[in-house]
Every structure is written in structure tokens, then in C-alpha cells.
Design a protein around this motif. Structure first.
Motif, mmCIF file in Angstrom:
data_model
loop_
_atom_site.group_PDB
_atom_site.id
_atom_site.type_symbol
_atom_site.label_atom_id
_atom_site.label_comp_id
_atom_site.label_asym_id
_atom_site.label_seq_id
_atom_site.Cartn_x
_atom_site.Cartn_y
_atom_site.Cartn_z
ATOM 1 N N LYS A 156 -3.081 -44.579 -7.832
ATOM 2 C CA LYS A 156 -4.514 -44.304 -8.017
ATOM 3 C C LYS A 156 -4.726 -42.896 -8.572
ATOM 4 C CE LYS A 156 -6.186 -47.472 -4.443
ATOM 5 N NZ LYS A 156 -6.838 -47.582 -3.108
ATOM 6 N N GLN A 157 -3.921 -41.935 -8.101
ATOM 7 C CA GLN A 157 -4.018 -40.569 -8.616
ATOM 8 C C GLN A 157 -3.678 -40.524 -10.101
ATOM 9 O OE1 GLN A 157 -1.393 -38.364 -6.039
ATOM 10 N NE2 GLN A 157 -2.997 -37.917 -4.547
ATOM 11 N N LEU A 158 -2.635 -41.253 -10.495
ATOM 12 C CA LEU A 158 -2.242 -41.290 -11.907
ATOM 13 C C LEU A 158 -3.330 -41.937 -12.773
ATOM 14 C CD1 LEU A 158 1.541 -42.285 -11.623
ATOM 15 C CD2 LEU A 158 0.618 -40.068 -12.311
ATOM 16 N N ILE A 159 -3.933 -43.016 -12.253
ATOM 17 C CA ILE A 159 -5.014 -43.678 -12.989
ATOM 18 C C ILE A 159 -6.200 -42.738 -13.148
ATOM 19 C CG2 ILE A 159 -6.713 -45.539 -12.880
ATOM 20 C CD1 ILE A 159 -4.569 -47.237 -11.479
ATOM 21 N N ARG A 160 -6.539 -42.013 -12.054
ATOM 22 C CA ARG A 160 -7.665 -41.078 -12.110
ATOM 23 C C ARG A 160 -7.368 -39.928 -13.081
ATOM 24 N NH1 ARG A 160 -7.948 -40.237 -7.192
ATOM 25 N NH2 ARG A 160 -6.938 -38.203 -7.020
ATOM 26 N N GLN A 161 -6.147 -39.398 -13.034
ATOM 27 C CA GLN A 161 -5.773 -38.314 -13.941
ATOM 28 C C GLN A 161 -5.794 -38.779 -15.394
ATOM 29 O OE1 GLN A 161 -1.967 -37.035 -12.493
ATOM 30 N NE2 GLN A 161 -2.810 -35.943 -10.744
ATOM 31 N N THR A 162 -5.317 -40.017 -15.631
ATOM 32 C CA THR A 162 -5.333 -40.567 -16.993
ATOM 33 C C THR A 162 -6.761 -40.707 -17.498
ATOM 34 O OG1 THR A 162 -3.296 -41.797 -16.537
ATOM 35 C CG2 THR A 162 -4.602 -42.504 -18.434
ATOM 36 N N SER A 163 -7.654 -41.173 -16.620
ATOM 37 C CA SER A 163 -9.060 -41.323 -16.990
ATOM 38 C C SER A 163 -9.696 -39.971 -17.300
ATOM 39 C CB SER A 163 -9.819 -42.013 -15.856
ATOM 40 O OG SER A 163 -11.184 -42.116 -16.146
ATOM 41 N N GLU A 164 -9.376 -38.959 -16.466
ATOM 42 C CA GLU A 164 -9.923 -37.624 -16.690
ATOM 43 C C GLU A 164 -9.406 -37.017 -17.994
ATOM 44 O OE1 GLU A 164 -8.878 -35.493 -13.184
ATOM 45 O OE2 GLU A 164 -10.443 -36.410 -11.943
ATOM 46 N N LEU A 165 -8.116 -37.218 -18.276
ATOM 47 C CA LEU A 165 -7.540 -36.714 -19.529
ATOM 48 C C LEU A 165 -8.160 -37.405 -20.741
ATOM 49 C CD1 LEU A 165 -3.748 -36.463 -18.570
ATOM 50 C CD2 LEU A 165 -5.287 -34.565 -19.067
ATOM 51 N N LYS A 166 -8.446 -38.701 -20.595
ATOM 52 C CA LYS A 166 -9.082 -39.438 -21.686
ATOM 53 C C LYS A 166 -10.479 -38.896 -21.962
ATOM 54 C CE LYS A 166 -10.191 -44.136 -23.171
ATOM 55 N NZ LYS A 166 -10.205 -45.574 -22.767
ATOM 56 N N LYS A 167 -11.229 -38.605 -20.882
ATOM 57 C CA LYS A 167 -12.576 -38.045 -21.045
ATOM 58 C C LYS A 167 -12.513 -36.659 -21.687
ATOM 59 C CE LYS A 167 -14.704 -40.507 -17.159
ATOM 60 N NZ LYS A 167 -15.318 -40.372 -15.811
ATOM 61 N N ILE A 168 -11.543 -35.853 -21.255
ATOM 62 C CA ILE A 168 -11.379 -34.513 -21.837
ATOM 63 C C ILE A 168 -11.051 -34.607 -23.322
ATOM 64 C CG2 ILE A 168 -9.928 -32.434 -21.809
ATOM 65 C CD1 ILE A 168 -9.666 -32.839 -18.766
ATOM 66 N N GLN A 169 -10.149 -35.551 -23.666
ATOM 67 C CA GLN A 169 -9.764 -35.730 -25.069
ATOM 68 C C GLN A 169 -10.953 -36.188 -25.906
ATOM 69 O OE1 GLN A 169 -6.718 -34.949 -26.352
ATOM 70 N NE2 GLN A 169 -7.657 -35.329 -28.349
ATOM 71 N N GLU A 170 -11.763 -37.115 -25.346
ATOM 72 C CA GLU A 170 -12.947 -37.590 -26.060
ATOM 73 C C GLU A 170 -13.950 -36.460 -26.271
ATOM 74 O OE1 GLU A 170 -14.351 -40.798 -23.683
ATOM 75 O OE2 GLU A 170 -12.881 -42.253 -24.456
ATOM 76 N N HIS A 171 -14.137 -35.623 -25.240
ATOM 77 C CA HIS A 171 -15.052 -34.482 -25.358
ATOM 78 C C HIS A 171 -14.549 -33.490 -26.406
ATOM 79 C CE1 HIS A 171 -17.922 -31.418 -24.152
ATOM 80 N NE2 HIS A 171 -16.934 -30.562 -24.015
ATOM 81 N N LYS A 172 -13.224 -33.253 -26.402
ATOM 82 C CA LYS A 172 -12.631 -32.321 -27.365
ATOM 83 C C LYS A 172 -12.790 -32.850 -28.789
ATOM 84 C CE LYS A 172 -8.171 -31.793 -27.302
ATOM 85 N NZ LYS A 172 -6.812 -31.378 -26.860
ATOM 86 N N ASP A 173 -12.579 -34.165 -28.971
ATOM 87 C CA ASP A 173 -12.741 -34.769 -30.301
ATOM 88 C C ASP A 173 -14.190 -34.651 -30.776
ATOM 89 O OD1 ASP A 173 -10.075 -35.426 -30.280
ATOM 90 O OD2 ASP A 173 -10.396 -37.505 -29.657
ATOM 91 N N LYS A 174 -15.129 -34.828 -29.841
ATOM 92 C CA LYS A 174 -16.547 -34.723 -30.195
ATOM 93 C C LYS A 174 -16.906 -33.308 -30.624
ATOM 94 C CE LYS A 174 -21.130 -35.919 -28.427
ATOM 95 N NZ LYS A 174 -21.896 -36.445 -27.255
ATOM 96 N N VAL A 175 -16.376 -32.321 -29.867
ATOM 97 C CA VAL A 175 -16.633 -30.912 -30.214
ATOM 98 C C VAL A 175 -16.057 -30.592 -31.578
ATOM 99 C CG1 VAL A 175 -16.094 -28.522 -29.579
ATOM 100 C CG2 VAL A 175 -16.782 -30.147 -27.807
ATOM 101 N N TYR A 176 -14.817 -31.041 -31.822
ATOM 102 C CA TYR A 176 -14.188 -30.789 -33.126
ATOM 103 C C TYR A 176 -14.987 -31.463 -34.253
ATOM 104 C CZ TYR A 176 -9.999 -28.921 -30.865
ATOM 105 O OH TYR A 176 -9.119 -28.159 -30.141
#
Length: 216
Positions: A156-176
């Protein structure tokens, strides 16, 4: 520690050898905990998983003999390497598990002429054999349950971390994307002006050149 308490209550004089030896193992296991806290994780795991069957074998073979059935705890010790090492480090649990099973088979099935240090009354032998088998199965079941719980928590921790990293990556792509969009127009105008100056610089009057550079 629980067995030290039980032996002390039942007959301290009869079980004094086992009490001293078990007290020594408590101190040794505390040393393994200190090693683990000091960052020696691999060493502490190897020492723990090899020392445990050795002292269990000593208890079963030399201290009480095979009659009370203390050797069944070696089957519990088989679970420990599986809990301590992950799937990427298969070699450690495989080697240690084979060692424990060989030790168990030797103690359980090979006849011995060694005289146990503690000769227990038959009534003690009977009750210890029953309780040891019962505790063995309970311990294995508890170990499997705890392992499954810890595995689920980690998953569950790995799934949550993966989800958080995906959101961070999406936010970073949007900013770029926003930055790229904001920079595209001025950079395009600058590039076009540069091309214009490069191809038509000589055609512009001096005053016009000064005017263009000032606008830039």
C-alpha cells in the motif's frame, strides 16, 4: 525469557543449565539488535538466522535430548529467514533454510548416544512435548500472518508513493508546458527579428538599425 521464567518456577535447580544458557542467548540477541541499530543490517540478519537454530539445536540435542520435542522449534526458525530477506536476496534464506532443515533432520532422526544434561521427569517430558508442538504451529501461523500484514502495508505504501510521484510528474509537466507556452511567443519574435536582421541588415538605413536595436 518466557521459558527462563517457566523453568525458574518449575524447578530452578533442575533447569539451572537451561536457564543459564537461555540467559546467555538473550544477551547475544540483544547484541544483534545493537548491530542492526548501528547500520550492520546484513550482518545482524545473518548472525540472527544462524545463531537461532544453533542454540535451538543445542537445547534439543545436548540439554534436554529429543524426548521433550524442543527440536520442533527449528521448523519455526525456518520462517525467520523468509521474513528478514526479500525476493531479491534469495540466496540467504535458501542456504540458511537448508542448514536448519538438515540440523532438524539430524536431531530428530539420527540415533544419539549423547546423555542430556537435564533428565526431566516423565510428566514434564509429556507436557513439554505437547506444548512445544502447539507453540510451534501457533508461532508459524503468527509468523505467516505478520509477514502478510507487513507485506500488505508495504504494498500500500508503494502504491501511495507511486500515485504521489505520478501527481508530481503531472504537475511538473503542466508547469513546463505553461513556461514553454509563455516563452514561445517572445522567443519566436526574437528569432524572427534575428533572421530579418541577418538577411536584410545592409538594406536598413543606419537610423532604422538603431531604432530596431532600441526596440529589442
Amino acid at each position: 525469557v518466557s521459558y527462563i521464567t517457566v523453568y525458574s518456577i518449575l524447578d530452578f535447580k533442575l533447569f539451572n543449565h537451561a536457564i543459564i544458557f537461555l540467559s546467555f542467548t538473550v544477551v547475544v540477541n540483544f547484541f544483534f539488535i545493537l548491530l542492526n541499530k548501528n547500520g550492520k543490517h546484513q550482518l545482524s540478519k545473518v548472525l540472527l538466522t544462524t545463531f537461532t537454530p544453533v542454540y535451538l539445536g543445542y537445547i534439543a540435542f545436548f540439554t534436554f535430548g529429543t524426548a521433550p520435542g524442543f527440536q520442533v522449534y527449528l521448523l519455526v526458525a525456518v520462517v525467520i529467514p523468509v521474513l528478514l530477506w526479500g525476493a531479491k536476496e534469495k540466496i540467504y534464506p535458501i542456504i540458511i533454510t537448508l542448514f536448519i532443515l538438515l540440523l532438524y533432520s539430524f536431531i530428530e532422526f539420527v540415533p544419539s548416544n549423547v546423555e542430556p544434561k537435564i533428565i526431566m521427569p516423565d510428566i514434564y517430558v509429556y507436557y513439554f512435548r505437547i506444548t512445544n508442538v502447539f507453540i510451534c504451529f501457533i508461532s508459524i501461523a503468527a509468523g505467516v500472518i505478520v509477514y502478510q500484514i507487513l507485506y500488505n502495508i508495504k504494498e500500500k505504501q508503494l502504491i501511495r508513493q507511486t500515485s504521489e510521484l505520478k501527481k508530481i510528474q503531472e504537475h511538473k509537466d503542466k508547469v513546463y508546458s505553461i513556461i514553454g507556452h509563455d516563452l514561445r511567443s517572445p522567443l519566436g519574435a526574437f528569432v524572427n527579428m534575428t533572421k530579418l536582421l541577418k538577411t536584410n541588415f545592409e538594406r536598413f538605413p543606419y537610423e532604422k538599425r538603431i531604432e530596431i536595436f532600441k526596440l529589442g
